[in-house]
Design a protein around this motif. Structure first.
Motif, mmCIF file in Angstrom:
data_model
loop_
_atom_site.group_PDB
_atom_site.id
_atom_site.type_symbol
_atom_site.label_atom_id
_atom_site.label_comp_id
_atom_site.label_asym_id
_atom_site.label_seq_id
_atom_site.Cartn_x
_atom_site.Cartn_y
_atom_site.Cartn_z
ATOM 1 N N GLN A 22 24.561 -3.633 6.567
ATOM 2 C CA GLN A 22 23.061 -2.804 6.531
ATOM 3 C C GLN A 22 22.696 -1.395 6.173
ATOM 4 N N VAL A 23 22.192 -1.472 5.476
ATOM 5 C CA VAL A 23 21.841 -0.064 4.471
ATOM 6 C C VAL A 23 20.639 0.295 4.102
ATOM 7 N N MET A 24 20.660 1.685 4.621
ATOM 8 C CA MET A 24 19.278 2.375 4.671
ATOM 9 C C MET A 24 19.097 3.595 3.833
ATOM 10 N N ILE A 25 18.190 3.261 2.893
ATOM 11 C CA ILE A 25 17.632 3.828 1.931
ATOM 12 C C ILE A 25 16.492 4.524 2.683
ATOM 13 N N ASP A 26 16.151 5.706 2.148
ATOM 14 C CA ASP A 26 14.958 6.564 2.648
ATOM 15 C C ASP A 26 13.232 6.333 0.991
ATOM 16 N N GLY A 27 13.065 6.310 1.747
ATOM 17 C CA GLY A 27 11.846 4.948 1.280
ATOM 18 C C GLY A 27 11.017 6.430 -0.098
ATOM 19 N N SER A 28 10.842 7.516 0.054
ATOM 20 C CA SER A 28 9.974 8.287 -0.859
ATOM 21 C C SER A 28 11.655 8.155 -2.057
ATOM 22 N N SER A 29 12.480 8.505 -1.863
ATOM 23 C CA SER A 29 14.057 9.056 -2.898
ATOM 24 C C SER A 29 14.704 8.502 -3.437
ATOM 25 N N GLY A 30 14.555 6.912 -2.827
ATOM 26 C CA GLY A 30 15.499 6.034 -3.004
ATOM 27 C C GLY A 30 16.571 6.112 -2.973
ATOM 28 N N ARG A 31 17.305 7.646 -2.291
ATOM 29 C CA ARG A 31 18.858 7.802 -1.695
ATOM 30 C C ARG A 31 19.496 7.017 -0.694
ATOM 31 N N VAL A 32 20.779 5.976 -0.530
ATOM 32 C CA VAL A 32 21.271 5.723 0.840
ATOM 33 C C VAL A 32 21.561 6.539 1.827
ATOM 34 N N LYS A 33 21.224 6.815 2.503
ATOM 35 C CA LYS A 33 20.759 7.337 3.786
ATOM 36 C C LYS A 33 22.231 7.089 4.533
ATOM 37 N N SER A 34 22.423 5.591 4.863
ATOM 38 C CA SER A 34 23.742 5.216 5.582
ATOM 39 C C SER A 34 24.182 3.229 4.933
ATOM 40 N N VAL A 35 25.676 3.655 5.653
ATOM 41 C CA VAL A 35 26.141 1.895 5.115
ATOM 42 C C VAL A 35 26.940 1.786 6.227
ATOM 43 N N LYS A 36 26.710 0.411 7.075
ATOM 44 C CA LYS A 36 26.738 0.100 8.580
ATOM 45 C C LYS A 36 27.225 -1.118 7.941
ATOM 46 N N GLU B 59 1.153 -1.574 -0.350
ATOM 47 C CA GLU B 59 -0.151 0.262 0.256
ATOM 48 C C GLU B 59 0.553 0.852 -0.564
ATOM 49 N N ALA B 60 2.122 1.820 0.543
ATOM 50 C CA ALA B 60 2.790 2.059 0.649
ATOM 51 C C ALA B 60 3.424 2.465 -0.115
ATOM 52 N N VAL B 61 3.969 1.402 -1.349
ATOM 53 C CA VAL B 61 4.674 1.808 -2.532
ATOM 54 C C VAL B 61 3.031 2.148 -3.909
ATOM 55 N N ALA B 62 2.284 1.956 -2.778
ATOM 56 C CA ALA B 62 1.056 2.132 -4.077
ATOM 57 C C ALA B 62 0.597 3.770 -4.456
ATOM 58 N N SER B 63 0.412 4.043 -2.666
ATOM 59 C CA SER B 63 -0.219 5.277 -2.754
ATOM 60 C C SER B 63 -0.175 5.923 -2.397
ATOM 61 N N LYS B 64 1.672 6.094 -1.597
ATOM 62 C CA LYS B 64 2.327 7.496 -0.805
ATOM 63 C C LYS B 64 3.823 7.816 -1.710
ATOM 64 N N GLY B 65 3.841 6.790 -3.205
ATOM 65 C CA GLY B 65 5.686 7.372 -3.819
ATOM 66 C C GLY B 65 6.708 6.737 -3.086
ATOM 67 N N VAL B 66 6.267 5.963 -2.745
ATOM 68 C CA VAL B 66 7.657 5.139 -1.989
ATOM 69 C C VAL B 66 8.358 3.957 -3.096
ATOM 70 N N VAL B 67 9.574 4.089 -3.044
ATOM 71 C CA VAL B 67 10.197 3.503 -4.274
ATOM 72 C C VAL B 67 9.982 1.892 -4.040
ATOM 73 N N THR B 68 9.737 1.719 -5.284
ATOM 74 C CA THR B 68 9.266 -0.448 -4.642
ATOM 75 C C THR B 68 10.539 -0.924 -4.454
ATOM 76 N N PRO B 69 10.856 -2.071 -3.951
ATOM 77 C CA PRO B 69 11.250 -2.841 -2.691
ATOM 78 C C PRO B 69 12.407 -3.395 -4.364
ATOM 79 N N ALA B 70 12.225 -3.777 -5.272
ATOM 80 C CA ALA B 70 13.415 -3.729 -5.786
ATOM 81 C C ALA B 70 14.090 -2.403 -5.872
ATOM 82 N N SER B 71 13.974 -1.848 -6.091
ATOM 83 C CA SER B 71 14.721 -0.777 -6.309
ATOM 84 C C SER B 71 15.540 0.035 -5.440
ATOM 85 N N ALA B 72 15.217 -0.495 -4.431
ATOM 86 C CA ALA B 72 16.273 0.095 -2.889
ATOM 87 C C ALA B 72 16.805 -1.365 -2.798
#
Length: 91
Positions: free
Chosen positions: A77-91, A24-37
């Motif tokens: 662990q890679v954290m990716i912003d859901g809305s932009s698809g940009r990497v937030k951090s890599v640890k 639902e988040a991917v469909a309605s809130k502009g969240v990038v797809t899991p495959a893209s992340a």
């Protein structure tokens, strides 16, 4: 930075969306797809196998928390912003 990151990542992991809400988040809130992340995470950790990808709430944002297993056995662990698809951090 390490402790703050660990708290942020563990807090996000504790508040992950179930699969239906993720769809639902991917469909309605502009969240990038899991495959893209996952593709973005693979570029950050070349040669690693992605073992887990979760969409989680972190403060007021949605982030993907992606766990990748490196050839030497370490988990990254890679954290990716859901809305932009940009990497937030890599640890």
């Amino acid at each position: 930075m390490g402790a703050a990151y660990a708290q942020s990542a563990s807090a996000a992991l504790g508040n992950c969306l179930p699969p239906r809400e993720m769809q639902e988040a991917v469909a309605s809130k502009g969240v990038v797809t899991p495959a893209s992340a996952v593709m973005t995470a693979r570029r950050q950790v070349p040669g690693a196998d992605v073992v887990r990808a979760s969409l989680c709430r972190n403060s007021d944002a949605l982030v993907y928390v992606i766990m990748a297993l490196q050839k030497d056995g370490r988990i990254v662990q890679v954290m990716i912003d859901g809305s932009s698809g940009r990497v937030k951090s890599v640890k």
